[in-house]
Design a protein around this motif. Structure first.
Motif, mmCIF file in Angstrom:
data_model
loop_
_atom_site.group_PDB
_atom_site.id
_atom_site.type_symbol
_atom_site.label_atom_id
_atom_site.label_comp_id
_atom_site.label_asym_id
_atom_site.label_seq_id
_atom_site.Cartn_x
_atom_site.Cartn_y
_atom_site.Cartn_z
ATOM 1 N N TYR A 171 -4.556 -12.935 6.711
ATOM 2 C CA TYR A 171 -3.492 -11.753 7.236
ATOM 3 C C TYR A 171 -2.676 -11.873 8.617
ATOM 4 O O TYR A 171 -1.789 -11.295 8.586
ATOM 5 N N TRP A 172 -3.008 -12.892 9.018
ATOM 6 C CA TRP A 172 -2.671 -13.517 11.019
ATOM 7 C C TRP A 172 -0.995 -14.255 10.139
ATOM 8 O O TRP A 172 0.127 -13.670 11.153
ATOM 9 N N ALA A 173 -1.142 -14.548 9.539
ATOM 10 C CA ALA A 173 0.002 -15.266 8.775
ATOM 11 C C ALA A 173 1.107 -14.199 7.805
ATOM 12 O O ALA A 173 2.198 -14.254 8.159
ATOM 13 N N MET A 174 0.235 -13.775 6.739
ATOM 14 C CA MET A 174 1.195 -12.634 5.839
ATOM 15 C C MET A 174 1.411 -11.365 6.500
ATOM 16 O O MET A 174 1.531 -10.520 5.692
ATOM 17 N N ARG A 175 1.045 -10.865 7.591
ATOM 18 C CA ARG A 175 0.698 -9.594 8.180
ATOM 19 C C ARG A 175 2.367 -8.593 7.801
ATOM 20 O O ARG A 175 1.865 -7.744 7.133
ATOM 21 N N SER A 176 2.745 -9.557 7.940
ATOM 22 C CA SER A 176 4.343 -8.278 7.824
ATOM 23 C C SER A 176 4.446 -8.764 6.578
ATOM 24 O O SER A 176 5.324 -7.925 6.588
ATOM 25 N N PHE A 177 4.245 -8.657 5.253
ATOM 26 C CA PHE A 177 4.675 -8.622 4.061
ATOM 27 C C PHE A 177 3.087 -7.579 3.657
ATOM 28 O O PHE A 177 2.984 -7.079 2.793
ATOM 29 N N SER A 178 2.717 -7.166 4.455
ATOM 30 C CA SER A 178 1.144 -6.420 3.535
ATOM 31 C C SER A 178 1.950 -4.843 3.675
ATOM 32 O O SER A 178 1.570 -3.927 2.333
ATOM 33 N N GLU A 179 3.338 -4.102 4.020
ATOM 34 C CA GLU A 179 3.479 -2.986 3.118
ATOM 35 C C GLU A 179 4.712 -2.690 2.211
ATOM 36 O O GLU A 179 4.816 -1.486 2.019
ATOM 37 N N LYS A 180 4.692 -4.274 2.065
ATOM 38 C CA LYS A 180 5.728 -4.732 1.181
ATOM 39 C C LYS A 180 5.385 -4.566 -0.342
ATOM 40 O O LYS A 180 4.161 -4.754 -0.422
ATOM 41 N N SER A 226 3.786 -5.986 -3.754
ATOM 42 C CA SER A 226 4.127 -6.854 -4.688
ATOM 43 C C SER A 226 5.144 -6.884 -5.848
ATOM 44 O O SER A 226 5.065 -5.435 -6.389
ATOM 45 N N SER A 227 5.176 -7.822 -6.348
ATOM 46 C CA SER A 227 6.512 -8.146 -7.948
ATOM 47 C C SER A 227 5.589 -8.218 -8.724
ATOM 48 O O SER A 227 5.653 -7.350 -10.266
ATOM 49 N N GLY A 228 4.565 -8.891 -8.432
ATOM 50 C CA GLY A 228 3.753 -8.930 -10.061
ATOM 51 C C GLY A 228 2.574 -7.670 -10.462
ATOM 52 O O GLY A 228 2.184 -7.837 -11.645
ATOM 53 N N CYS A 229 1.927 -6.698 -9.329
ATOM 54 C CA CYS A 229 1.725 -6.433 -9.708
ATOM 55 C C CYS A 229 1.864 -4.892 -8.910
ATOM 56 O O CYS A 229 1.470 -4.471 -7.765
ATOM 57 N N LEU A 230 2.473 -3.120 -8.778
ATOM 58 C CA LEU A 230 3.527 -2.661 -8.541
ATOM 59 C C LEU A 230 2.142 -1.763 -8.047
ATOM 60 O O LEU A 230 2.208 -1.213 -6.439
ATOM 61 N N ASP A 231 0.843 -2.176 -8.134
ATOM 62 C CA ASP A 231 -0.208 -0.944 -7.126
ATOM 63 C C ASP A 231 -0.666 -1.532 -7.254
ATOM 64 O O ASP A 231 -2.345 -0.970 -6.070
ATOM 65 N N CYS A 232 -0.937 -2.635 -6.519
ATOM 66 C CA CYS A 232 -2.460 -4.110 -6.074
ATOM 67 C C CYS A 232 -1.749 -3.844 -4.593
ATOM 68 O O CYS A 232 -0.290 -4.027 -3.696
ATOM 69 N N SER A 233 -3.037 -3.499 -4.050
ATOM 70 C CA SER A 233 -2.656 -3.370 -2.552
ATOM 71 C C SER A 233 -2.735 -4.809 -1.227
ATOM 72 O O SER A 233 -3.291 -6.355 -1.864
ATOM 73 N N PHE A 234 -1.912 -5.098 -0.664
ATOM 74 C CA PHE A 234 -1.527 -6.252 0.109
ATOM 75 C C PHE A 234 -3.421 -7.407 0.410
ATOM 76 O O PHE A 234 -4.027 -8.380 0.617
ATOM 77 N N SER A 235 -4.838 -6.137 1.034
ATOM 78 C CA SER A 235 -6.019 -6.196 1.122
ATOM 79 C C SER A 235 -6.932 -6.813 0.189
ATOM 80 O O SER A 235 -7.235 -7.612 0.211
ATOM 81 N N SER A 236 -5.982 -6.009 -1.155
ATOM 82 C CA SER A 236 -6.896 -6.820 -2.327
ATOM 83 C C SER A 236 -6.359 -8.226 -3.266
ATOM 84 O O SER A 236 -6.882 -8.653 -3.660
ATOM 85 N N ASP A 237 -4.925 -8.225 -2.662
ATOM 86 C CA ASP A 237 -4.732 -9.543 -2.832
ATOM 87 C C ASP A 237 -4.657 -10.968 -2.162
ATOM 88 O O ASP A 237 -5.805 -12.133 -2.388
ATOM 89 N N VAL A 238 -5.238 -10.486 -0.573
ATOM 90 C CA VAL A 238 -6.380 -11.151 0.112
ATOM 91 C C VAL A 238 -7.571 -11.851 -0.581
ATOM 92 O O VAL A 238 -8.069 -12.870 -0.611
ATOM 93 N N ASN A 239 -8.479 -10.394 -0.515
ATOM 94 C CA ASN A 239 -9.872 -10.524 -1.339
ATOM 95 C C ASN A 239 -9.691 -11.506 -2.309
ATOM 96 O O ASN A 239 -10.941 -12.625 -2.339
#
Length: 151
Positions: free
Chosen positions: A32-41, A43-56
């Motif tokens: 979250y600290w390093a990549m939070r600037s991409f949290s709203e973008k 995902s090219s691999g999963c259009l429905d996946c949220s940043f938080s689910s990826d991080v989990n």
């Protein structure tokens, strides 16, 4: 005879539960600290996946992987080598996942070269990785030192 086995089992469970919680929390915070600037973008691999689910998912996978690595590294008797290798594995794994997130959420939608992807990943990752890896390495050493022998 049953009592020593029980103490050893409880000791190992306590040690690796604390280690797993530490690794999961540190990985989650680092992502979250390093990549939070991409949290709203997207995902090219999963259009429905949220940043938080990826991080989990990354945090769970990393925790399991690093527990296995730590078990293997526990065979090393030299504390300095063991701690250094733990730190290097932690930094390498976190950098790899930061790179994956950057590629998945940013560079796959644009025209970045490989060297630019590495440069951007380093620029986003250097402070979070340095701070959290130092804290995590110290905490791992403390956990394994203070819970080194069963009662």
């Amino acid at each position: 005879m049953s009592q020593p086995f029980s103490n050893k089992t409880i000791h190992l469970l306590k040690k690796y539960t604390l280690t797993a919680l530490l690794l999961f929390t540190a990985t989650y915070l680092e992502m979250y600290w390093a990549m939070r600037s991409f949290s709203e973008k997207i995902s090219s691999g999963c259009l429905d996946c949220s940043f938080s689910s990826d991080v989990n998912f990354i945090s769970i996978f990393t925790t399991v992987f690093l527990i296995i690595v730590l078990l293997i590294l526990s065979l090393i008797k030299n504390v300095y080598w063991k701690n250094s290798l733990q730190l290097l594995f932690l930094i390498a794994v976190w950098f790899f996942w930061n790179y994956v997130i950057f590629v998945d959420r940013e560079s796959s939608w644009s025209t970045y070269t490989f060297s630019e992807e590495i440069q951007y990943t380093i620029s986003y990752s250097v402070l979070p990785i340095l701070v959290l890896s130092a804290v995590t390495a110290f905490s791992l050493h403390t956990i394994h030192k203070n819970i080194s022998k069963p009662l």
